[in-house]
Design a protein around this motif. Structure first.
Motif, PDB file in Angstrom:
ATOM      1  N   PHE A 719      75.915  40.181  77.935  1.00  0.00           N
ATOM      2  CA  PHE A 719      75.965  41.435  77.187  1.00  0.00           C
ATOM      3  C   PHE A 719      74.842  42.384  77.591  1.00  0.00           C
ATOM      4  O   PHE A 719      74.988  43.603  77.436  1.00  0.00           O
ATOM      5  N   THR A 720      73.754  41.840  78.102  1.00  0.00           N
ATOM      6  CA  THR A 720      72.711  42.702  78.663  1.00  0.00           C
ATOM      7  C   THR A 720      73.263  43.473  79.842  1.00  0.00           C
ATOM      8  O   THR A 720      73.060  44.692  79.975  1.00  0.00           O
ATOM      9  N   ARG A 721      74.004  42.785  80.711  1.00  0.00           N
ATOM     10  CA  ARG A 721      74.614  43.458  81.864  1.00  0.00           C
ATOM     11  C   ARG A 721      75.672  44.473  81.426  1.00  0.00           C
ATOM     12  O   ARG A 721      75.723  45.597  81.937  1.00  0.00           O
ATOM     13  N   LEU A 722      76.525  44.076  80.484  1.00  0.00           N
ATOM     14  CA  LEU A 722      77.571  44.998  80.031  1.00  0.00           C
ATOM     15  C   LEU A 722      76.970  46.280  79.463  1.00  0.00           C
ATOM     16  O   LEU A 722      77.396  47.394  79.814  1.00  0.00           O
ATOM     17  N   ASN A 723      75.986  46.156  78.603  1.00  0.00           N
ATOM     18  CA  ASN A 723      75.386  47.340  77.972  1.00  0.00           C
ATOM     19  C   ASN A 723      74.633  48.198  78.982  1.00  0.00           C
ATOM     20  O   ASN A 723      74.637  49.435  78.876  1.00  0.00           O
ATOM     21  N   LEU A 724      73.978  47.548  79.950  1.00  0.00           N
ATOM     22  CA  LEU A 724      73.269  48.331  80.965  1.00  0.00           C
ATOM     23  C   LEU A 724      74.237  49.029  81.910  1.00  0.00           C
ATOM     24  O   LEU A 724      73.971  50.152  82.363  1.00  0.00           O
ATOM     25  N   TYR A 725      75.359  48.394  82.239  1.00  0.00           N
ATOM     26  CA  TYR A 725      76.390  49.076  83.033  1.00  0.00           C
ATOM     27  C   TYR A 725      76.881  50.319  82.297  1.00  0.00           C
ATOM     28  O   TYR A 725      77.033  51.397  82.887  1.00  0.00           O
ATOM     29  N   LEU A 726      77.139  50.174  81.004  1.00  0.00           N
ATOM     30  CA  LEU A 726      77.614  51.301  80.220  1.00  0.00           C
ATOM     31  C   LEU A 726      76.562  52.403  80.139  1.00  0.00           C
ATOM     32  O   LEU A 726      76.868  53.595  80.364  1.00  0.00           O
ATOM     33  N   HIS A 727      75.329  52.029  79.833  1.00  0.00           N
ATOM     34  CA  HIS A 727      74.258  53.024  79.710  1.00  0.00           C
ATOM     35  C   HIS A 727      74.001  53.724  81.039  1.00  0.00           C
ATOM     36  O   HIS A 727      73.866  54.958  81.092  1.00  0.00           O
ATOM     37  N   ALA A 748      81.715  47.154  84.618  1.00  0.00           N
ATOM     38  CA  ALA A 748      81.713  46.672  83.232  1.00  0.00           C
ATOM     39  C   ALA A 748      83.068  46.099  82.866  1.00  0.00           C
ATOM     40  O   ALA A 748      83.157  45.036  82.224  1.00  0.00           O
ATOM     41  N   VAL A 749      84.160  46.790  83.263  1.00  0.00           N
ATOM     42  CA  VAL A 749      85.503  46.305  82.950  1.00  0.00           C
ATOM     43  C   VAL A 749      85.764  44.958  83.611  1.00  0.00           C
ATOM     44  O   VAL A 749      86.313  44.033  83.008  1.00  0.00           O
ATOM     45  N   SER A 750      85.336  44.824  84.860  1.00  0.00           N
ATOM     46  CA  SER A 750      85.566  43.563  85.586  1.00  0.00           C
ATOM     47  C   SER A 750      84.723  42.415  85.043  1.00  0.00           C
ATOM     48  O   SER A 750      85.032  41.243  85.279  1.00  0.00           O
ATOM     49  N   LEU A 751      83.670  42.744  84.293  1.00  0.00           N
ATOM     50  CA  LEU A 751      82.789  41.705  83.757  1.00  0.00           C
ATOM     51  C   LEU A 751      83.297  41.161  82.419  1.00  0.00           C
ATOM     52  O   LEU A 751      82.885  40.070  82.011  1.00  0.00           O
ATOM     53  N   VAL A 752      84.166  41.892  81.753  1.00  0.00           N
ATOM     54  CA  VAL A 752      84.638  41.473  80.435  1.00  0.00           C
ATOM     55  C   VAL A 752      85.275  40.088  80.451  1.00  0.00           C
ATOM     56  O   VAL A 752      85.028  39.274  79.548  1.00  0.00           O
ATOM     57  N   PRO A 753      86.133  39.739  81.463  1.00  0.00           N
ATOM     58  CA  PRO A 753      86.726  38.393  81.443  1.00  0.00           C
ATOM     59  C   PRO A 753      85.712  37.255  81.504  1.00  0.00           C
ATOM     60  O   PRO A 753      86.023  36.119  81.143  1.00  0.00           O
ATOM     61  N   GLU A 754      84.478  37.531  81.923  1.00  0.00           N
ATOM     62  CA  GLU A 754      83.470  36.484  82.044  1.00  0.00           C
ATOM     63  C   GLU A 754      82.726  36.219  80.730  1.00  0.00           C
ATOM     64  O   GLU A 754      81.880  35.326  80.666  1.00  0.00           O
ATOM     65  N   VAL A 755      83.029  37.007  79.697  1.00  0.00           N
ATOM     66  CA  VAL A 755      82.344  36.813  78.418  1.00  0.00           C
ATOM     67  C   VAL A 755      82.747  35.456  77.834  1.00  0.00           C
ATOM     68  O   VAL A 755      83.938  35.197  77.630  1.00  0.00           O
ATOM     69  N   PRO A 756      81.778  34.580  77.568  1.00  0.00           N
ATOM     70  CA  PRO A 756      82.114  33.254  77.028  1.00  0.00           C
ATOM     71  C   PRO A 756      82.485  33.334  75.554  1.00  0.00           C
ATOM     72  O   PRO A 756      82.253  34.335  74.883  1.00  0.00           O
ATOM     73  N   VAL A 794      96.501  58.333  86.863  1.00  0.00           N
ATOM     74  CA  VAL A 794      96.211  58.786  85.509  1.00  0.00           C
ATOM     75  C   VAL A 794      95.675  57.627  84.663  1.00  0.00           C
ATOM     76  O   VAL A 794      96.267  56.535  84.647  1.00  0.00           O
ATOM     77  N   LEU A 795      94.555  57.884  83.998  1.00  0.00           N
ATOM     78  CA  LEU A 795      93.961  56.926  83.058  1.00  0.00           C
ATOM     79  C   LEU A 795      93.809  55.530  83.683  1.00  0.00           C
ATOM     80  O   LEU A 795      94.068  54.505  83.043  1.00  0.00           O
ATOM     81  N   PHE A 796      93.311  55.474  84.875  1.00  0.00           N
ATOM     82  CA  PHE A 796      93.225  54.185  85.580  1.00  0.00           C
ATOM     83  C   PHE A 796      92.220  53.249  84.911  1.00  0.00           C
ATOM     84  O   PHE A 796      92.420  52.031  84.872  1.00  0.00           O
ATOM     85  N   LEU A 797      91.115  53.784  84.386  1.00  0.00           N
ATOM     86  CA  LEU A 797      90.127  52.925  83.728  1.00  0.00           C
ATOM     87  C   LEU A 797      90.689  52.343  82.430  1.00  0.00           C
ATOM     88  O   LEU A 797      90.471  51.168  82.118  1.00  0.00           O
ATOM     89  N   VAL A 798      91.460  53.174  81.681  1.00  0.00           N
ATOM     90  CA  VAL A 798      92.046  52.684  80.430  1.00  0.00           C
ATOM     91  C   VAL A 798      93.091  51.612  80.728  1.00  0.00           C
ATOM     92  O   VAL A 798      93.167  50.578  80.045  1.00  0.00           O
ATOM     93  N   ARG A 799      93.899  51.845  81.764  1.00  0.00           N
ATOM     94  CA  ARG A 799      94.920  50.858  82.129  1.00  0.00           C
ATOM     95  C   ARG A 799      94.268  49.535  82.542  1.00  0.00           C
ATOM     96  O   ARG A 799      94.690  48.442  82.125  1.00  0.00           O
ATOM     97  N   GLY A 800      93.232  49.638  83.367  1.00  0.00           N
ATOM     98  CA  GLY A 800      92.547  48.412  83.792  1.00  0.00           C
ATOM     99  C   GLY A 800      91.933  47.657  82.625  1.00  0.00           C
ATOM    100  O   GLY A 800      91.981  46.431  82.562  1.00  0.00           O
ATOM    101  N   LEU A 801      91.381  48.415  81.680  1.00  0.00           N
ATOM    102  CA  LEU A 801      90.765  47.773  80.524  1.00  0.00           C
ATOM    103  C   LEU A 801      91.813  47.103  79.640  1.00  0.00           C
ATOM    104  O   LEU A 801      91.592  45.995  79.119  1.00  0.00           O
ATOM    105  N   LEU A 802      93.013  47.739  79.493  1.00  0.00           N
ATOM    106  CA  LEU A 802      94.073  47.129  78.697  1.00  0.00           C
ATOM    107  C   LEU A 802      94.560  45.830  79.329  1.00  0.00           C
ATOM    108  O   LEU A 802      94.872  44.859  78.625  1.00  0.00           O
TER     109      LEU A 802
END
Length: 906
Positions: A719-727, A748-756, A794-802
């Motif tokens: 979560f340190t990495r996720l928040n720093l990627y976002l910031h 950040a999106v690609s890191l979400v599946p690694e969240v334990p 169109v909305l490629f980041l939203v699609r990837g996140l979904l």
């Protein structure tokens, strides 16, 4: 099922904000105001005395004292004389005024500025030890007193009591030989417990026997170097006995203790308690040997309060004179120390006896050099310097009692008496240790003159200079004498050959030098310390003193540019070659820097020195280092990083961050701090340039963004990495670095599946879904203003996140997935508006790029349909056996779906 809506309803955010604002309504508080004082009316009811109560608590109507031993003792016996002096009725009327004054003085107590005996106890036991074998001789007496049959005849009672008193010193001998020091201490502790047990079982005579026999041990100096510790152990038993007797008599005074205050008068004590108190003094007065008789009576000195207001003031001079009968000077000085200790506890205002004890000691001081003492030292193989140190605890305590709140003129008298004794070093050292530092400091040159004339054979002069230095560290001498004082002291200190003696003195005088002189004198002192402690690696045995010197220097030098300009400061640090000690010293330096450095700095001298200090702390980290230690080191290093600023020289600032990243790569909190600092630097650049980036500025911003993008993957916290990627992505977006911002968000999106499923939070394992939900909500808020990449659709980041959310394995009974989908609907609804709720300056979001294009809205609606379908599927799963109806209803241009659950009839 009805069709899904083609688009979200149009929203006017400004109108909505105005409609949601609260209407201001005036309130009438009347007379009430929160700061107005509250008036409380108190109603008092007079309590009536209980019927039949009397003012007297005594069960006896007799007003005279009956001596239980008067039938067998004539008037010339010491006990009768003692009874006569103890009777308050014999006092003359012309002493009434002095009694009232003393009664007022009894309320005076010792303040917190007086160092209690309990604080010295541990030091004495640790310092005065021995490896020789010890012995205990105990005459516990026979048990014939217990077999006496009880009778009502007064003569039989008196006879029985006298037999018990005689039996205190007659009986079988018990001798314990070849005891180690620890065995001896354990045995004394057993006797202390036996005393308590005997008292608890109402065996008062046995308790007195134990105290008498323990007191006799204080006359034994066969292992003389252990005598101060023996004194501490035995007086603990005496203190216990004194408290037990006092509490016993106190409990007899009244039925309820709360009735009798701590400052009671003898008139409040009933006859039974007075008779019991006198009986104790009679028993003690019948002890034949001087030393136990003195110690036991001194232990219950406080009990004189039950008999007379002037009882303590009359007993102290008598006990002081009694000590004159003790021949051994070491034994007598500790007896005086005990009397002064008890006197300070029960009557601190009676200074006359304190002074008398010390002056009596001075008169007998020449006994130390007499044949008897010298022969004893030869037999035991003890040198005179070691023997003199045995006196220090007792003399120091006596003088501490005398000097407490004493006038300055008393110090002058003490100095004159020391001169008459030939400036004895032992006494002079105790005088400097006892009196107020202000008094000593004003007479510094006088003391130096006396120290020069002292005989160094018995007590080394460097110890006297050390005591003088301790006083000068607390109080300032006359300004005109300061340099001469330092020169005179350092002439003696620098000639010391023994490294341990040298460093013990130098440690004290370093503080005096730092307090009154400049960096030139401090540098000279540090150079001399290095010169003395480097040969044969003597510094390895003096790390505590060297550490103390560093602490004193950084305490007085708050300007670190001056501190690091002291030529010998860094070479002095090189003497700390033991890693754990070196790290502790570095931590002290960094704590001082963070505490005292008020303004950011770019001084190269400070930066280079502190980078070396921080690198030392960082390099001490290994696989065995505790997390708390890592956290502490990180806090100190981060504090240093925050205080470094090159102003508008942004490139130099970034270079500093790059250098520190390579130096402190093993401490993750430091890397996190560096990323935050670089992001802050990037935003500062944007503020200074007011958004008008030149080609050079744009390159610098990209370099800062690259720093963050390269550093984040080296962190371990998910979560340190996720928040720093976002910031960092938000910072890049604010600086119009669109492709770099896309890279951060994709990472950040690609890191979400690694969240334990479980993460460690403050040492405890907790589910991660709530943290993931919070992060995704923050990410959705940012994605609203992120423009689509022209090559990604169109909305490629939203699609990837979904897709990531759909593939993530959620808990079976968790609603977090649906909560996230609900947040996605909020995002898609906001994206369908003609004008977005917020924007980033100079960044065109999708509302500007597409301008309400129908194709964009159609893609948005498709995503809405997909998300709603997922939500409905989850709701159906929740319904299970229940009947689910989805009823479409319309409100304006918006279609709302109402979900209805109906349970089947049973």
């Amino acid at each position: 099922m009805a069709a899904f809506p083609w688009h979200s309803r149009q929203r006017n955010y400004k109108t909505e904000f105005e409609s949601c604002s609260l209407e201001a309504i005036p309130l009438d508080f009347g007379d009430y105001h929160p700061l107005k004082p509250i008036t409380v009316t108190e109603s008092k009811t007079k309590k009536m005395g209980r019927k039949g109560s009397t003012s007297s608590t005594s069960s006896s109507s007799s007003s005279s004292m009956v001596d239980p031993l008067s039938s067998v003792l004539d008037g010339t016996d010491p006990l009768s004389m003692f009874a006569a002096t103890s009777d308050p009725m014999t006092a003359t009327s012309n002493m009434d005024s002095s009694r009232k004054k003393r009664d007022r003085d009894d309320n005076s107590t010792i303040g917190t500025d007086f160092e209690p005996w309990s604080s010295k106890r541990g030091d004495i036991l640790a310092r005065y030890t021995t490896t020789e074998k010890l012995s205990i001789n105990l005459f516990m007496g026979s048990e014939k007193g217990k077999a006496a049959a009880s009778t009502s005849a007064v003569s039989e009672k008196v006879r029985t009591r006298l037999e018990e008193l005689d039996d205190l010193e007659e009986g079988s001998q018990r001798e314990l030989l070849n005891l180690t020091q620890q065995d001896y201490m354990n045995r004394i502790e057993e006797l202390n417990q036996s005393l308590k047990d005997a008292w608890a079982s109402d065996q008062k005579v046995k308790a007195l026997k134990i105290v008498i026999q323990c007191s006799k041990l204080l006359s034994d100096t066969s292992v003389i170097q252990f005598y101060p510790s023996k004194f501490v152990l035995i007086t603990d038993i005496l203190d216990t006995f004194g408290k037990l007797v006092y509490e016993r008599i106190f409990s007899m005074c009244v039925d309820n203790r709360s009735v009798l205050s701590d400052h009671f008068s003898p008139e409040n004590v009933n006859d039974t308690a007075k008779e019991t108190c006198l009986n104790w003094f009679f028993k003690i007065a019948s002890i034949r040997e001087l030393i136990p008789r003195f110690y036991v009576e001194a232990a219950i000195l406080n009990c004189n309060k039950f008999l007379s207001k002037i009882g303590i003031s009359e007993c102290l001079p008598r006990l002081t004179c009694m000590i004159r009968g003790i021949g051994d000077p070491l034994v007598s000085v500790y007896a005086r120390a005990y009397l002064c200790r008890v006197g300070m506890e029960v009557a601190p205002h009676l200074k006359e006896s304190l002074n008398k004890n010390f002056f009596d000691f001075l008169l007998t001081f020449k006994q130390i050099h007499g044949d008897t003492v010298q022969n004893q030292l030869v037999v035991q193989g003890v040198e005179i310097p070691l023997y003199l140190t045995l006196y220090s605890p007792a003399i120091d305590w006596i003088l501490q009692c005398i000097a407490y709140h004493a006038p300055e003129v008393l110090l002058t008298e003490m100095m004159e008496r020391c001169k008459k004794l030939g400036n004895n070093a032992l006494l002079l050292n105790s005088v400097m240790s006892a009196f107020r530092a202000e008094f000593i400091a004003t007479r510094s040159m006088d003391f130096i003159g006396m120290i020069k004339e002292c005989d160094e054979s018995g007590f080394p002069k460097h110890l006297l200079f050390r005591s003088l230095g301790l006083n000068l560290a607390l109080a300032d001498p006359p300004e005109s004498d300061r340099l001469q004082i330092l020169n005179e002291a350092w002439k003696v200190i620098t000639k010391l050959k023994n490294p341990q003696d040298y460093i013990n003195c130098a440690e004290v005088w370093v503080e005096y030098t730092c307090r009154h002189f400049t960096k030139r004198e401090v540098n000279t002192v540090l150079a001399d310390v290095i010169k003395h402690m480097t040969p044969d690696r003597a510094f390895e045995d003096a790390y505590p003193q060297l550490h103390s010197i560093i602490q004193k220097v950084i305490t007085y030098f708050h300007d670190f540019s001056v501190l690091f300009s002291v030529e010998k400061f860094l070479p002095f640090l090189d003497m700390f070659q033991k890693e754990n000690i070196r790290v502790e010293v570095c931590k002290c330096i960094m704590e001082a820097f963070i505490k005292h450095q008020q303004e950011p700095t770019k001084d190269p001298v400070i930066l280079n020195a502190l980078l070396h200090v921080c690198k030392t702390m960082h390099d001490s980290v290994n696989a065995l280092t505790l997390e708390d230690e890592k956290r502490m080191l990180s806090v100190l290093i981060n504090g240093f990083i925050k205080m470094v600023s090159f102003g508008r020289d942004f490139e130099q600032q970034l270079s500093f961050y790059v250098e520190t990243r390579s130096m402190f790569c093993n401490l993750e909190p430091v890397l996190v701090q560096l990323i935050h600092s670089v992001n802050k630097l990037t935003m500062e650049t944007r503020r200074v340039m007011k958004g008008n980036h030149s080609r050079k500025t744009a390159a610098f911003v990209r370099a800062c963004v690259a720093f963050c993008f390269i550093t984040i993957p080296s962190l371990t916290g998910i979560f340190t990495r996720l928040n720093l990627y976002l910031h960092s992505g938000q910072v890049a977006l604010a600086n119009q670095c669109l492709s770099q911002a896309d890279a951060f968000f994709r990472a950040a999106v690609s890191l979400v599946p690694e969240v334990p499923k479980m993460i460690n939070v403050d040492g405890k394992m907790r589910p991660s879904e709530s943290f993931l939900l919070e992060f995704l909500c923050n990410l959705f808020s940012t994605l609203l203003i992120v423009p689509d990449h022209p090559e990604q659709g169109v909305l490629f980041l939203v699609r990837g996140l979904l897709n990531v959310i759909q593939d993530y394995t959620w808990e079976d009974n968790s609603d977090d997935k649906i909560r996230i989908y609900t947040s996605v609907l909020h995002l898609l609804s906001a994206m369908s508006q003609e004008t977005y709720l917020y924007h980033v300056d100079k960044v065109d979001s999708n509302d500007s790029l597409y301008g309400g294009d129908s194709k964009f809205l159609a893609e948005n609606n498709k995503l809405c349909e997909t998300v709603i379908t997922q939500i409905l599927e989850h709701l159906k799963a929740l319904g299970k056996d229940e009947v689910l109806y989805v009823v479409p209803t319309s409100q304006g241009s918006t279609v709302i779906y109402v979900i209805i659950f109906l349970k089947p009839f049973e």
